[in-house]
Design a protein around this motif. Structure first.
Motif, PDB file in Angstrom:
ATOM      1  N   UNK A  36      -3.945  -8.008  -4.593  1.00  0.00           N
ATOM      2  CA  UNK A  36      -4.006  -7.759  -3.163  1.00  0.00           C
ATOM      3  C   UNK A  36      -3.064  -6.625  -2.804  1.00  0.00           C
ATOM      4  N   UNK A  37      -3.552  -5.703  -2.012  1.00  0.00           N
ATOM      5  CA  UNK A  37      -2.747  -4.600  -1.506  1.00  0.00           C
ATOM      6  C   UNK A  37      -2.631  -4.803  -0.002  1.00  0.00           C
ATOM      7  N   UNK A  38      -1.402  -4.833   0.478  1.00  0.00           N
ATOM      8  CA  UNK A  38      -1.160  -5.043   1.903  1.00  0.00           C
ATOM      9  C   UNK A  38      -0.226  -3.968   2.438  1.00  0.00           C
ATOM     10  N   UNK A  39      -0.149  -3.857   3.746  1.00  0.00           N
ATOM     11  CA  UNK A  39       0.651  -2.821   4.397  1.00  0.00           C
ATOM     12  C   UNK A  39       2.144  -3.118   4.433  1.00  0.00           C
ATOM     13  N   UNK A  40       2.520  -4.376   4.294  1.00  0.00           N
ATOM     14  CA  UNK A  40       3.946  -4.713   4.410  1.00  0.00           C
ATOM     15  C   UNK A  40       4.295  -5.897   3.515  1.00  0.00           C
ATOM     16  N   UNK A  41       5.555  -6.039   3.187  1.00  0.00           N
ATOM     17  CA  UNK A  41       5.989  -7.211   2.414  1.00  0.00           C
ATOM     18  C   UNK A  41       5.673  -8.518   3.140  1.00  0.00           C
ATOM     19  N   UNK A  42       5.762  -8.511   4.447  1.00  0.00           N
ATOM     20  CA  UNK A  42       5.457  -9.723   5.214  1.00  0.00           C
ATOM     21  C   UNK A  42       3.998 -10.135   5.026  1.00  0.00           C
ATOM     22  N   UNK A  43       3.099  -9.159   4.976  1.00  0.00           N
ATOM     23  CA  UNK A  43       1.689  -9.464   4.739  1.00  0.00           C
ATOM     24  C   UNK A  43       1.475  -9.983   3.326  1.00  0.00           C
ATOM     25  N   UNK A  44       2.254  -9.488   2.379  1.00  0.00           N
ATOM     26  CA  UNK A  44       2.147  -9.991   1.004  1.00  0.00           C
ATOM     27  C   UNK A  44       2.548 -11.460   0.941  1.00  0.00           C
TER      28      UNK A  44
ATOM     29  N   UNK B 230       0.847  -1.201   0.000  1.00  0.00           N
ATOM     30  CA  UNK B 230       0.000   0.000   0.000  1.00  0.00           C
ATOM     31  C   UNK B 230       0.880   1.247   0.000  1.00  0.00           C
ATOM     32  N   UNK B 231       1.305   1.611  -1.215  1.00  0.00           N
ATOM     33  CA  UNK B 231       2.222   2.726  -1.368  1.00  0.00           C
ATOM     34  C   UNK B 231       2.050   3.287  -2.770  1.00  0.00           C
ATOM     35  N   UNK B 232       2.161   4.584  -2.918  1.00  0.00           N
ATOM     36  CA  UNK B 232       2.069   5.192  -4.246  1.00  0.00           C
ATOM     37  C   UNK B 232       0.714   4.966  -4.882  1.00  0.00           C
ATOM     38  N   UNK B 233       0.727   4.561  -6.150  1.00  0.00           N
ATOM     39  CA  UNK B 233      -0.517   4.397  -6.905  1.00  0.00           C
ATOM     40  C   UNK B 233      -1.118   3.001  -6.798  1.00  0.00           C
ATOM     41  N   UNK B 234      -0.464   2.108  -6.097  1.00  0.00           N
ATOM     42  CA  UNK B 234      -0.953   0.722  -6.016  1.00  0.00           C
ATOM     43  C   UNK B 234      -2.436   0.632  -5.651  1.00  0.00           C
ATOM     44  N   UNK B 235      -2.912   1.341  -4.636  1.00  0.00           N
ATOM     45  CA  UNK B 235      -4.333   1.232  -4.307  1.00  0.00           C
ATOM     46  C   UNK B 235      -5.267   1.746  -5.412  1.00  0.00           C
ATOM     47  N   UNK B 236      -4.743   2.601  -6.286  1.00  0.00           N
ATOM     48  CA  UNK B 236      -5.556   3.133  -7.380  1.00  0.00           C
ATOM     49  C   UNK B 236      -5.680   2.155  -8.542  1.00  0.00           C
ATOM     50  N   UNK B 237      -4.713   1.264  -8.697  1.00  0.00           N
ATOM     51  CA  UNK B 237      -4.744   0.366  -9.847  1.00  0.00           C
ATOM     52  C   UNK B 237      -5.048  -1.086  -9.484  1.00  0.00           C
TER      53      UNK B 237
END
Length: 90
Positions: free
Chosen positions: A20-28, A5-12
């Motif tokens: 999937x959009x997550x807060x951290x690489x670990x969540x990914x 969840x950074x930059x334009x990721x939530x928009x696209x």
């Protein structure tokens, strides 16, 4: 698509639909096992809607038209006078 969840990721990325959009690489990492739930048809439809050549060209032409209109409106207003009928003359 998996994205932080950074930059334009939530928009696209439509979370849970096209990726999937997550807060951290670990969540990914924990989310990777869920990618088989994504609908390929929905993913493709979203990409075609947002990024097709026709859509991108139409959006750019609309923006250019808007900018040219603003420029003409701003420049014309400084040089515009009215005729007896009220129509502006430049």
């Amino acid at each position: 698509m998996l994205a932080v969840d950074n930059g334009v990721a939530p928009e696209i990325v439509d979370d849970g639909v096209t990726g999937f959009v997550r807060d951290s690489p670990q969540q990914l990492v924990a989310t990777i096992a869920q990618v088989d739930r994504l609908d390929r048809t929905a993913c493709r439809a979203a990409v075609e809607e947002r990024f097709s050549t026709d859509r991108m060209v139409a959006d750019h032409l609309a923006l250019y038209s808007q900018l040219v209109g603003q420029r003409r409106g701003g420049a014309a207003s400084a040089r515009t006078t009215s005729t007896a009928g009220g129509a502006p003359v430049t």
